[in-house]
Design a protein around this motif. Structure first.
Motif, mmCIF file in Angstrom:
data_model
loop_
_atom_site.group_PDB
_atom_site.id
_atom_site.type_symbol
_atom_site.label_atom_id
_atom_site.label_comp_id
_atom_site.label_asym_id
_atom_site.label_seq_id
_atom_site.Cartn_x
_atom_site.Cartn_y
_atom_site.Cartn_z
ATOM 1 N N THR A 1 0.816 -1.215 0.000
ATOM 2 C CA THR A 1 0.000 0.000 0.000
ATOM 3 C C THR A 1 0.851 1.268 0.000
ATOM 4 N N GLU A 2 1.796 1.364 0.913
ATOM 5 C CA GLU A 2 2.587 2.597 1.013
ATOM 6 C C GLU A 2 3.391 2.853 -0.260
ATOM 7 N N SER A 3 4.073 1.837 -0.761
ATOM 8 C CA SER A 3 4.874 2.055 -1.973
ATOM 9 C C SER A 3 3.986 2.343 -3.186
ATOM 10 N N ASN A 4 2.825 1.698 -3.268
ATOM 11 C CA ASN A 4 1.912 1.981 -4.381
ATOM 12 C C ASN A 4 1.430 3.429 -4.334
ATOM 13 N N TYR A 5 1.063 3.902 -3.144
ATOM 14 C CA TYR A 5 0.571 5.277 -3.035
ATOM 15 C C TYR A 5 1.694 6.306 -3.156
ATOM 16 N N ARG A 6 2.915 5.929 -2.796
ATOM 17 C CA ARG A 6 4.052 6.826 -3.038
ATOM 18 C C ARG A 6 4.172 7.062 -4.539
ATOM 19 N N PHE A 7 4.097 5.982 -5.313
ATOM 20 C CA PHE A 7 4.152 6.079 -6.767
ATOM 21 C C PHE A 7 2.958 6.881 -7.303
ATOM 22 N N LEU A 8 1.752 6.562 -6.818
ATOM 23 C CA LEU A 8 0.556 7.262 -7.297
ATOM 24 C C LEU A 8 0.608 8.755 -6.986
ATOM 25 N N SER A 9 1.139 9.120 -5.823
ATOM 26 C CA SER A 9 1.202 10.547 -5.479
ATOM 27 C C SER A 9 2.224 11.274 -6.349
ATOM 28 N N TYR A 10 3.219 10.551 -6.859
ATOM 29 C CA TYR A 10 4.167 11.138 -7.800
ATOM 30 C C TYR A 10 3.484 11.363 -9.150
ATOM 31 N N ILE A 11 2.667 10.399 -9.577
ATOM 32 C CA ILE A 11 1.971 10.480 -10.865
ATOM 33 C C ILE A 11 0.833 11.493 -10.815
ATOM 34 N N ASP A 12 0.066 11.499 -9.725
ATOM 35 C CA ASP A 12 -1.112 12.364 -9.599
ATOM 36 C C ASP A 12 -1.144 12.952 -8.192
ATOM 37 N N GLU A 13 -0.277 13.922 -7.976
ATOM 38 C CA GLU A 13 -0.123 14.504 -6.640
ATOM 39 C C GLU A 13 -1.433 15.089 -6.117
ATOM 40 N N ARG A 14 -2.175 15.752 -6.952
ATOM 41 C CA ARG A 14 -3.418 16.408 -6.526
ATOM 42 C C ARG A 14 -4.418 15.402 -5.964
ATOM 43 N N THR A 15 -4.535 14.255 -6.594
ATOM 44 C CA THR A 15 -5.514 13.262 -6.180
ATOM 45 C C THR A 15 -5.019 12.345 -5.064
ATOM 46 N N CYS A 16 -3.748 11.982 -5.064
ATOM 47 C CA CYS A 16 -3.276 10.893 -4.214
ATOM 48 C C CYS A 16 -2.367 11.288 -3.055
ATOM 49 N N SER A 17 -1.864 12.517 -3.017
ATOM 50 C CA SER A 17 -0.859 12.845 -1.992
ATOM 51 C C SER A 17 -1.433 12.813 -0.575
ATOM 52 N N GLU A 18 -2.661 13.253 -0.378
ATOM 53 C CA GLU A 18 -3.244 13.219 0.965
ATOM 54 C C GLU A 18 -3.443 11.778 1.440
ATOM 55 N N ARG A 19 -3.878 10.920 0.536
ATOM 56 C CA ARG A 19 -4.051 9.505 0.896
ATOM 57 C C ARG A 19 -2.701 8.893 1.255
ATOM 58 N N TYR A 20 -1.663 9.224 0.490
ATOM 59 C CA TYR A 20 -0.326 8.709 0.775
ATOM 60 C C TYR A 20 0.139 9.166 2.153
ATOM 61 N N LYS A 21 -0.038 10.433 2.483
ATOM 62 C CA LYS A 21 0.365 10.952 3.796
ATOM 63 C C LYS A 21 -0.396 10.241 4.916
ATOM 64 N N SER A 22 -1.663 9.980 4.692
ATOM 65 C CA SER A 22 -2.481 9.275 5.680
ATOM 66 C C SER A 22 -1.961 7.854 5.908
ATOM 67 N N ILE A 23 -1.585 7.177 4.840
ATOM 68 C CA ILE A 23 -1.050 5.816 4.945
ATOM 69 C C ILE A 23 0.261 5.822 5.721
#
Length: 194
Positions: free
Chosen positions: A163-185
């Motif tokens: 989960t964490e590594s997937n969301y790290r990648f996703l927040s790099y690709i789509d920071e606006r949509t995924c960065s808050e979820r990544y920080k929460s994880i």
């Protein structure tokens, strides 16, 4: 691996036993007799514990994909195959890509109105999907489309925790949509909650 128990019958199964010792410890500590072993695909981190489990639990039955070699496979499983573990109804979906023979187990209870359970192996993860070792992006897309037809209430049990590594990648690709979820994880992990 996961251990699943049908409470009405006391029958149990382990899903994708990459190693045997931790599973045996949990089974013994909780006085659970193992009845079935379910295997999604051939990789050792999913089948490495089968031989030792079969030696320890003499009547255990291995149920694994028919599309590739699973050690000691007693009941080869293919697309649409159904079986039961007590009152739990299990349906097999063939989801080729990670490996050509990869399957998933979809579990429903026949006596209560409860959400379905998906054991996705290495096809679906939180925030991502499995690597394409024997398939391509089109194969995985077809798998994702198919999995999206499961009820939204379905509980998903992936084989690995990425989960964490997937969301790290996703927040790099789509920071606006995924960065808050990544920080929460990340914070949830720091608090020791996952």
């Amino acid at each position: 691996g996961y251990i699943i128990i049908d409470k009405s019958s006391g029958l149990s199964a382990v899903v994708d036993p990459g190693e045997s010792e931790p599973i045996i410890n949990v089974l013994e500590d909780n006085q659970i007799n193992l009845n079935q072993i379910w295997c999604t695909h051939k990789h050792n981190d999913h089948v490495g514990g089968i031989v030792a489990l079969k030696e320890r639990y003499k009547n255990v039955k291995v149920l694994g994909t028919k599309y590739e070699h699973i050690p000691m496979n007693d009941e080869p499983l293919s697309e649409g195959y159904t079986f039961q573990l007590g009152l739990l109804d299990v349906t097999i979906w063939h989801l080729p890509c990670h490996t050509k023979g990869h399957i998933a187990f979809i579990v429903n209870s026949s006596n209560v109105d409860s959400p379905a359970i998906l054991f996705s192996g290495d096809t679906l993860f939180v925030g991502g999907c499995g690597r394409f070792f024997e398939g391509n992006a089109n194969d995985m897309l077809n798998n994702m489309i198919r999995l999206s037809t499961l009820p939204e209430s379905t509980s998903v049990y992936c084989a690995h925790e990425y989960t964490e590594s997937n969301y790290r990648f996703l927040s790099y690709i789509d920071e606006r949509t995924c960065s808050e979820r990544y920080k929460s994880i990340v914070n949830t992990r720091k608090e020791g909650k996952i």
